[in-house]
Every structure is written in structure tokens, then in C-alpha cells.
Motif scaffolding. Sequence first.
Motif, short mmCIF file in Angstrom:
data_model
loop_
_atom_site.label_atom_id
_atom_site.label_comp_id
_atom_site.label_asym_id
_atom_site.label_seq_id
_atom_site.Cartn_x
_atom_site.Cartn_y
_atom_site.Cartn_z
N ARG A 1 51.36 37.39 34.19
CA ARG A 1 52.63 36.67 34.33
C ARG A 1 53.66 37.52 35.09
N GLU A 2 53.74 38.80 34.75
CA GLU A 2 54.70 39.67 35.42
C GLU A 2 54.36 39.84 36.91
N LEU A 3 53.08 39.92 37.23
CA LEU A 3 52.68 40.06 38.63
C LEU A 3 52.98 38.81 39.42
N ILE A 4 52.76 37.65 38.79
CA ILE A 4 53.07 36.38 39.48
C ILE A 4 54.56 36.26 39.72
N GLU A 5 55.37 36.65 38.73
CA GLU A 5 56.82 36.60 38.90
C GLU A 5 57.29 37.55 40.00
N ALA A 6 56.55 38.66 40.19
CA ALA A 6 56.89 39.61 41.24
C ALA A 6 56.30 39.22 42.59
N GLY A 7 55.62 38.08 42.67
CA GLY A 7 55.04 37.63 43.92
C GLY A 7 53.73 38.29 44.27
N LYS A 8 53.07 38.92 43.31
CA LYS A 8 51.80 39.61 43.57
C LYS A 8 50.66 38.78 42.98
N LYS A 9 50.38 37.65 43.60
CA LYS A 9 49.37 36.73 43.09
C LYS A 9 47.96 37.29 43.23
N VAL A 10 47.72 38.07 44.27
CA VAL A 10 46.38 38.63 44.46
C VAL A 10 46.03 39.58 43.33
N GLU A 11 46.98 40.45 42.95
CA GLU A 11 46.73 41.38 41.85
C GLU A 11 46.54 40.63 40.54
N ALA A 12 47.33 39.54 40.34
CA ALA A 12 47.19 38.76 39.11
C ALA A 12 45.82 38.08 39.05
N GLU A 13 45.34 37.58 40.18
CA GLU A 13 44.03 36.95 40.21
C GLU A 13 42.91 37.96 39.97
N SER A 14 43.10 39.20 40.42
CA SER A 14 42.07 40.22 40.20
C SER A 14 41.95 40.54 38.72
N ILE A 15 43.07 40.55 37.99
CA ILE A 15 43.01 40.77 36.55
C ILE A 15 42.29 39.61 35.86
N ALA A 16 42.60 38.37 36.30
CA ALA A 16 41.93 37.21 35.71
C ALA A 16 40.42 37.25 35.96
N THR A 17 40.02 37.67 37.15
CA THR A 17 38.59 37.77 37.46
C THR A 17 37.92 38.82 36.60
N ALA A 18 38.60 39.96 36.40
CA ALA A 18 38.04 41.02 35.56
C ALA A 18 37.90 40.56 34.11
N LEU A 19 38.87 39.78 33.62
CA LEU A 19 38.78 39.27 32.25
C LEU A 19 37.60 38.33 32.08
N GLU A 20 37.39 37.47 33.06
CA GLU A 20 36.25 36.55 32.97
C GLU A 20 34.93 37.33 32.94
N GLU A 21 34.87 38.43 33.67
CA GLU A 21 33.67 39.25 33.66
C GLU A 21 33.47 39.89 32.29
N GLY A 22 34.59 40.32 31.67
CA GLY A 22 34.49 40.95 30.35
C GLY A 22 34.11 39.98 29.25
N LYS A 23 34.34 38.68 29.45
CA LYS A 23 34.02 37.68 28.43
C LYS A 23 32.56 37.24 28.46
N LYS A 24 31.80 37.66 29.43
CA LYS A 24 30.41 37.21 29.55
C LYS A 24 29.55 37.80 28.44
#
Length: 483
Positions: free
Chosen positions: A204-227
Motif C-alpha cells: 500500500r505504501e509503495l502504491i501511494e508513493a507511485g512505485k507500482k512495479v515494486e509493489a507488484e514484485s512483493i505481491a509476486t513473491a508472496l504468491e510464491e511463498g504461499k505455494k
Amino acid sequence: MSAGSPSASVLRTVEKGASLEELKDLPLDVAPEVALATWVEYLEERHLKQSAMRQLVARLHAQRRHEIVIAVIQAALIHDQSQPWMYDVLALSMKIAKRPESEIKRVLYSRVDHSATDVQSMMFSAAYLASFGAKAEALRMYRQASEIDQTRPEPYVLGLRLARELNDYDAIKWCAPGILAYVWTPNHGRLHREALDTATDAQRELIEAGKKVEAESIATALEEGKKRDLSLRLTWSGIGDVDLVVEEPLGTICSYQNPISRGGGILTHDGSGPIQKNCFEDYVCPFGVPGNYRIRIRHIWGNIVGKRAQLLVTRYQGTEHETTRKYSVQLDKDDAIVRVSLKQGRRKDLAPFTLQKSTRMTGSSGPRVATRPSSEGLRSAAQFIRSRQRAARGGRPDVGYRPNITILNDGISLTAQAVISADRRYVRISMAPSFQSIIGVVQFSPVNNGNAGGFPGGQVPGTGGGGGIGAGQGGFGGFGGGP
């Protein structure tokens, strides 16, 4: 011999080291600005015993003469009279004396170079750095420890707290998925939620700062950790207990007795009646070995409604190939068997031995031996009763025993440790070889209540031999009679 040099009596003690009582000319009353030069000159030809150095530093510390403590320890390090505790005391004394942060960090780094030789030592050193406020350096060391052994849960858990304090989004991207994949301690549910909340806040903080790419990379890493390659849940109703035993493809077994297997499986919950919400068992294998899994469902004790249990099998959880199947299992006298094939497991080899195996898991109410006997224990008890009854009628009693399996090292091993001097000019390497060889194996029989003879002396310290347990005459290790 220049002025201030040691006397002849002191020089004679150089090889073995001088005690504190033998040194009457200690330069204690010196100005702080010349203390280091004075002590460097003093220890140039003197070698203090380790106990003398500890007594001297403790005395100075109690007198709050921290500048002198700093000078003594630095001079000892320069003249190769170091001891493991010196870096800790030096950093603490510098902090009390309000020395510059750069000096304190240099001591901390030297301390890390001296002690961080394996994952356990690296984690301790990282915690030590954090206690002195060097949180960024501690976080980097936790990441280094996880690179050596990515299955250890501690670096991720401790790193998450530092990453949250430092607002280090890259570190959160590393440790939050690591917690989801590798942390399965009894409180793993709370730790998983904490990791997800921290990662969500960072996104959320990265999206508010306009860093959507970094926010998406965290989301991708989380999905990998949930497998999860394989997940099992066994449920039942009634006042009783049903156990889940998973035989994994490489020969490892995950069960109540071995809740963490080297094949990647973890028994995260072991439940029993009469409380219905506790009547389930959970097995998870985030990184499973490809092959066939043999699942045994074992009725331990009590009355199970309908003599049936339900097994929910989920494969490839969190991926596009996720599948779920439910089995209805009949609980008969023998174990029920369910076979599951896992073709796309992500583990290739057995996991290394770990020191973090937990003897209890979520749902365990206490020691199993005292409150909930295993099926092996029940069968052994029944066999013992039948044996005693047969013996009472004049028959020959049976002999029962349970072997204890252990691993003995055989061969040569070498441990090496490199220590960097305080001025970072020299490296001292200490090597400790170990030679172990199995020179003989003694076989024995417990027939006739152990009266067939005990072990010869000099084997393993413990129970007496000779006339068997209770009447031994110098059994294991050559000790005296048995208990």
C-alpha cells in the motif's frame, strides 16, 4: 633494557603467562589520551594469563574506568593476547564512554569476523549488532545466514522485525515469503499473519508513493511463498484419536513421533477428542519430493463416530494446477492406506538435519506416553499381558525389546576458523581435525531377563552388565553394579 621494562622475574613468566599478583607495576593511573600507547608498550614484552586479563578488566569496569578498559583490550588485541569476550566488552565500554559510532561499528565488525563461522553464530552476531543499534548491518547478516541455509526459520522472523522498523521494502520482499514457506513453528499461524500484514502495508505504501512495479514484485513473491506441493487434513468426530502417518518417496516418515521430516513434510497439528474442533490433523509439504506418498490413517484410541474419518488431499496449492480430493476412510483394526502421486514436486534432495525440530505442535495437549498411547505401545502392552498369562500357566514367556537407532560418525573431519586481527592486517586460521573410527561392535541378547550376560566394560557409560540389569558387576564403561 629500557625504563619500564619488566623485571627478570616477570620475564621468566612470559611463556606461561603472568598472573595479576605478579605484576606490581600496572600502569593504571594514566591519562586517557596516553592510555593506549602506555598499555601497548607495557604488553609488548609481557604476556598476561587469561584469568589475569579477565580480573584486570573486571576490576577496571567495576571502577567505571572505561577509557582504561578500552586501552587494555586494544593493546591485548594488538599483541595477539585476544580472548573471545574482548570484542563484546570493548564495544560496550566504547558505548558507555560515548566513543564515535564509527569506532564502535568497527569493533562490532571485528567481533563478527571472529565469531560468525556458521548460521547459528551469524544469527547470534546479527542479534548482537541489533542490540547496539546497527540494525541495517544486522538485517544484512540475517539475509546472509538465510542464503547459507534457506530452510532456517529464525532469519526470516527476526529479519521481518528489523525490516519493518527500517521500512526496507526489499527486505520485506525477502523475509515475508520466507516466513510463509519455511516457518512452521507451533505459533506459525500468528507469524504468517504478521508477515502478510507487513507485506500488505508495504504494498500500500509503495502504491501511494507511485512505485507500482515494486509493489507488484512483493505481491509476486508472496504468491510464491504461499505455494504448497502437498497438503493433507484428516478430520473425524467422536471421543478418540486418529493419527496421520505419511511415508514420503525418499524413505522419510512424518508422524507424531517425527513431526518434521527431511523429505519436507511437517505435521503442523495433532488433535484428539472429545472437543470436536480439535479433532483434526494437518500435514503440509511446501517443497515435496516427486513420487508416490503412502498415507496411513491409524485409529489410536476411543470411539470414532461411524468408525470413519475424512481425508482432504490438496496438491499444488497456489498454482494453476491445484487439485483437491476428499477420501472417506474406514477405521478398521489395521491401518487404512491412501496413496497419492506427486509428479511436480519441487524438492530434489533430502533437507539437512536441523536443530529446530519441535517436540510439540499445535493441538498437542501433553506428552503422548502419559495421556495418549501410540498403537505400537498398545500392541506391546497387549503382547506383554498375554506373555505373563502364558508364563503363569507354565509356558515360556516372550521377550520384547525396542531398538534405539542412532548415527555414529566414522572417518575424518576438519573444522577451520579464520580470525581477522583488530587492525585488519592479519588473518589467523585455527584448524581442528577430528578422527573417529568404529573399532568394534558387540552383539548381545536380552533373553532370560538379561541374565545371559551384560556388555563388556569400556563401551557406553550407564547400566551395569555381568548379571544383567539390577545385578551388574561392572557393565557399560566399566562402572559398578547396575541400579
